[in-house]
Write an enzyme that holds these catalytic residues in place. Structure first.
Site, PDB file in Angstrom:
ATOM      1  N   SER A 203     -24.964 -52.089 -10.142  1.00 56.67           N
ATOM      2  CA  SER A 203     -25.038 -53.061 -11.231  1.00 56.67           C
ATOM      3  C   SER A 203     -23.636 -53.551 -11.557  1.00 56.67           C
ATOM      4  O   SER A 203     -22.726 -52.751 -11.803  1.00 56.67           O
ATOM      5  CB  SER A 203     -25.647 -52.383 -12.457  1.00 56.67           C
ATOM      6  OG  SER A 203     -25.550 -53.242 -13.564  1.00 56.67           O
TER       7      SER A 203
ATOM      8  N   ASN B  31     -24.874 -40.973 -15.585  1.00 52.25           N
ATOM      9  CA  ASN B  31     -24.278 -41.918 -16.525  1.00 52.25           C
ATOM     10  C   ASN B  31     -23.809 -41.278 -17.827  1.00 52.25           C
ATOM     11  O   ASN B  31     -22.979 -41.835 -18.520  1.00 52.25           O
ATOM     12  CB  ASN B  31     -25.258 -43.071 -16.835  1.00 52.25           C
ATOM     13  CG  ASN B  31     -26.645 -42.583 -17.160  1.00 52.25           C
ATOM     14  OD1 ASN B  31     -27.286 -41.904 -16.361  1.00 52.25           O
ATOM     15  ND2 ASN B  31     -27.124 -42.910 -18.346  1.00 52.25           N
TER      16      ASN B  31
ATOM     17  N   CYS C 279     -29.074 -46.483 -24.201  1.00 53.58           N
ATOM     18  CA  CYS C 279     -30.475 -46.885 -24.260  1.00 53.58           C
ATOM     19  C   CYS C 279     -31.273 -46.032 -25.231  1.00 53.58           C
ATOM     20  O   CYS C 279     -32.289 -46.457 -25.741  1.00 53.58           O
ATOM     21  CB  CYS C 279     -31.102 -46.785 -22.875  1.00 53.58           C
ATOM     22  SG  CYS C 279     -29.986 -47.297 -21.581  1.00 53.58           S
TER      23      CYS C 279
ATOM     24  N   GLY D 251     -29.125 -53.069 -12.217  1.00 54.33           N
ATOM     25  CA  GLY D 251     -29.438 -51.725 -11.748  1.00 54.33           C
ATOM     26  C   GLY D 251     -30.892 -51.351 -11.996  1.00 54.33           C
ATOM     27  O   GLY D 251     -31.542 -50.731 -11.149  1.00 54.33           O
TER      28      GLY D 251
ATOM     29  N   THR E 299     -34.431 -68.329  -8.361  1.00 57.31           N
ATOM     30  CA  THR E 299     -33.185 -69.000  -7.981  1.00 57.31           C
ATOM     31  C   THR E 299     -32.025 -68.040  -8.174  1.00 57.31           C
ATOM     32  O   THR E 299     -31.904 -67.398  -9.215  1.00 57.31           O
ATOM     33  CB  THR E 299     -33.000 -70.277  -8.828  1.00 57.31           C
ATOM     34  OG1 THR E 299     -34.152 -71.089  -8.633  1.00 57.31           O
ATOM     35  CG2 THR E 299     -31.742 -71.032  -8.422  1.00 57.31           C
TER      36      THR E 299
ATOM     37  N   HIS F 268     -22.216 -55.062 -14.131  1.00 58.51           N
ATOM     38  CA  HIS F 268     -21.554 -54.951 -15.442  1.00 58.51           C
ATOM     39  C   HIS F 268     -20.936 -53.586 -15.710  1.00 58.51           C
ATOM     40  O   HIS F 268     -20.277 -53.384 -16.722  1.00 58.51           O
ATOM     41  CB  HIS F 268     -22.500 -55.392 -16.572  1.00 58.51           C
ATOM     42  CG  HIS F 268     -23.562 -54.409 -16.962  1.00 58.51           C
ATOM     43  ND1 HIS F 268     -23.402 -53.526 -18.001  1.00 58.51           N
ATOM     44  CD2 HIS F 268     -24.802 -54.184 -16.467  1.00 58.51           C
ATOM     45  CE1 HIS F 268     -24.522 -52.812 -18.141  1.00 58.51           C
ATOM     46  NE2 HIS F 268     -25.381 -53.186 -17.213  1.00 58.51           N
TER      47      HIS F 268
HETATM   48  C1  LIG Z   1     -26.513 -48.896 -16.475  1.00 49.11           C
HETATM   49  C2  LIG Z   1     -27.309 -48.099 -15.540  1.00 49.11           C
HETATM   50  C3  LIG Z   1     -28.500 -48.586 -14.977  1.00 49.11           C
HETATM   51  C4  LIG Z   1     -29.087 -49.913 -15.396  1.00 49.11           C
HETATM   52  O1  LIG Z   1     -28.374 -51.001 -14.911  1.00 49.11           O
HETATM   53  P1  LIG Z   1     -28.620 -52.437 -15.593  1.00 49.11           P
HETATM   54  O2  LIG Z   1     -27.858 -53.376 -14.731  1.00 49.11           O
HETATM   55  O3  LIG Z   1     -28.074 -52.335 -16.973  1.00 49.11           O
HETATM   56  O4  LIG Z   1     -30.083 -52.690 -15.544  1.00 49.11           O
HETATM   57  C5  LIG Z   1     -29.174 -47.815 -14.071  1.00 49.11           C
HETATM   58  N1  LIG Z   1     -28.702 -46.606 -13.709  1.00 49.11           N
HETATM   59  C6  LIG Z   1     -27.574 -46.100 -14.206  1.00 49.11           C
HETATM   60  C7  LIG Z   1     -27.098 -44.775 -13.750  1.00 49.11           C
HETATM   61  C8  LIG Z   1     -26.838 -46.831 -15.143  1.00 49.11           C
HETATM   62  O5  LIG Z   1     -25.725 -46.307 -15.654  1.00 49.11           O
END
Ligand SMILES: *Cc1c(COP(=O)(O)O)cnc(C)c1O
Length: 401
Positions: free
Chosen positions: A199, A151, A324, A70, A237, A201
């Site tokens: 993203s 988030n 974070c 993300g 890659t 995960h």
């Molecule tokens: C987790 C998150 C990101 C970052 O994504 P990553 O794959 O961890 O770099 C960006 N924006 C929001 C709203 C998120 O919750």
């Protein structure tokens, strides 16, 4: 009991996803750029994944760019729009005060280069209105970037309406949909989205892989320079196993979205009702216009960090502020953006449920949070000042929900 309720921070990779990934590592390990069969097989799977993801988002396969997640997708979307705008003398960008740091820090870097950034205020309920966006757009606006779902507090923005305004005014529109894509049905065409970040995960895919959707005709600037992968727009890659895992994870999430949301909604009601019984507590963000798995509360007179460590002792994994920034003593910029005073913003708790959540888990969370808040308040000097009337309360003892 162990309860993982921090799914907005990250999620476990599901068995389905892992099963799809393993053969890519062990059998289809070829480089998609190689001409021999095991490379070409990898290329085929790469392009099939692109098609499957495009289909879910209502996009064309060539509008899907695979990234490392993300953060990279946010960076590339914003920098691309800035570079494109710059060429036409447009150096103004509109966003909001409660974006993810991947957006806010990219904007700060552009400000240092001479771009002007307008960060819209967020209403007390955690929502930005289309009217605010319309009022902020200028002749020299190059980009509007507004997150789909926040988030921390889970509030959902009126993305289709904001997108319509941008379209009408001829301004590029990007949305960080990382927290939305597994909870809300997204169609980039119907919702007027020019660029979008996701993203893996955050929806049971692996870490380190994501997507930038960029509508055909949007000029992308490289963030990672090198080989000609991703039609020359993102070198490196391809993380094929990750991409395959993300594809399966997204399909699973979207297929089960409605049933999951129905279940989450009941659990969300139960959590909000239970936690509201704690005196001088308040829900953060709109009661209804929010992702169904998210509950975020502020409690007066406590420190969020202590709360989450004591909950960890009880086997509950939750967060205070965003992952974070926890570790720093700054209160969450999201809670400050919705008008929470510093002292209250420090005492926040985010619960983001997973698909395995049930009433038993939720009741255990309510019981544990209630106990821990009471315990922490019992020796908090700050709470003492509130009870003796030295300081005024910010919240009512009980607010109707
Ligand atoms: C987790 C998150 C990101 C970052 O994504 P990553 O794959 O961890 O770099 C960006 N924006 C929001 C709203 C998120 O919750």
């Amino acid at each position: 009991m162990f309860v993982y309720a921090d799914n907005a921070a990250t999620t476990a990779v599901s068995k389905n996803v892992l099963d799809a990934m393993v053969p890519i590592y062990t059998e289809v390990y070829g480089n998609p750029s190689s001409l021999y069969s095991v490379g070409q097989k990898a290329k085929e799977i790469l392009e099939e994944s692109r098609e499957r993801i495009a289909k879910i988002l209502g996009a064309k396969p060539r509008e899907i760019y695979f990234t490392s997640g993300g953060s990279e997708a946010d960076n590339q979307a914003i920098v691309s729009a800035a570079r494109f705008g710059e060429k036409k003398g447009k150096k103004h960008i509109i966003s909001t005060k409660f974006e993810h740091h991947a957006v806010l820090h990219t904007l700060q870097a552009l400000e240092k280069e001479g771009f002007e950034v307008t960060l819209l205020d967020v209403h007390e309920n955690g929502v930005v209105t289309p009217e605010q966006v319309a009022d902020a757009i200028r002749e020299d606006t190059a980009l509007v970037t507004i997150m789909y779902a926040n988030n921390e507090i889970g509030t959902v923005q009126p993305i289709a309406e904001i997108g319509a305004i941008c379209k009408e005014k001829g301004v590029l529109f990007h949305t960080d949909a990382v927290q939305a894509v597994s909870h809300i049905h997204i169609n980039v065409v119907e919702q007027n989205i020019d660029m979008l970040s996701i993203s893996a995960h955050k929806f049971h895919g692996p870490k380190g892989v994501g997507v930038l959707y960029a509508r055909g005709g949007v000029a992308l600037t490289n963030i990672i320079n090198g080989g000609a992968q991703e039609r020359g727009k993102r070198a490196g890659t391809e993380n094929l196993a990750g991409i395959v895992g993300m594809t399966v994870a997204l399909e699973d999430a979207v297929e089960h979205m409605d049933e999951n949301n129905a279940k989450f909604e009941k659990l969300q009601d139960r959590l909000i009702e239970g936690l509201s019984k704690i005196p001088y507590s308040e829900l953060n963000g709109d009661r209804h216009q929010r992702v169904k798995s998210n509950v975020n509360f502020c409690f007066e007179g406590i420190e969020g960090e202590s709360l989450l460590l004591l909950l960890d002792d009880k086997g509950i994994a939750v967060s205070s502020g965003s992952a974070c920034t926890s570790g720093s003593l700054d209160p969450s910029h999201v809670l400050l953006a919705i008008g929470r005073p510093h002292e209250v913003a420090h005492g926040s708790l985010r619960i983001s449920l997973g698909e395995d959540a049930d009433e038993e888990q939720v009741d255990y969370i309510i019981k544990s949070v209630t106990e821990v808040v009471e315990y922490l308040r019992s020796f908090s000097p700050f709470w003492g000042d509130l009870t003796t009337g030295k300081r005024p309360h910010v919240f009512l003892e009980h607010k109707a929900v």
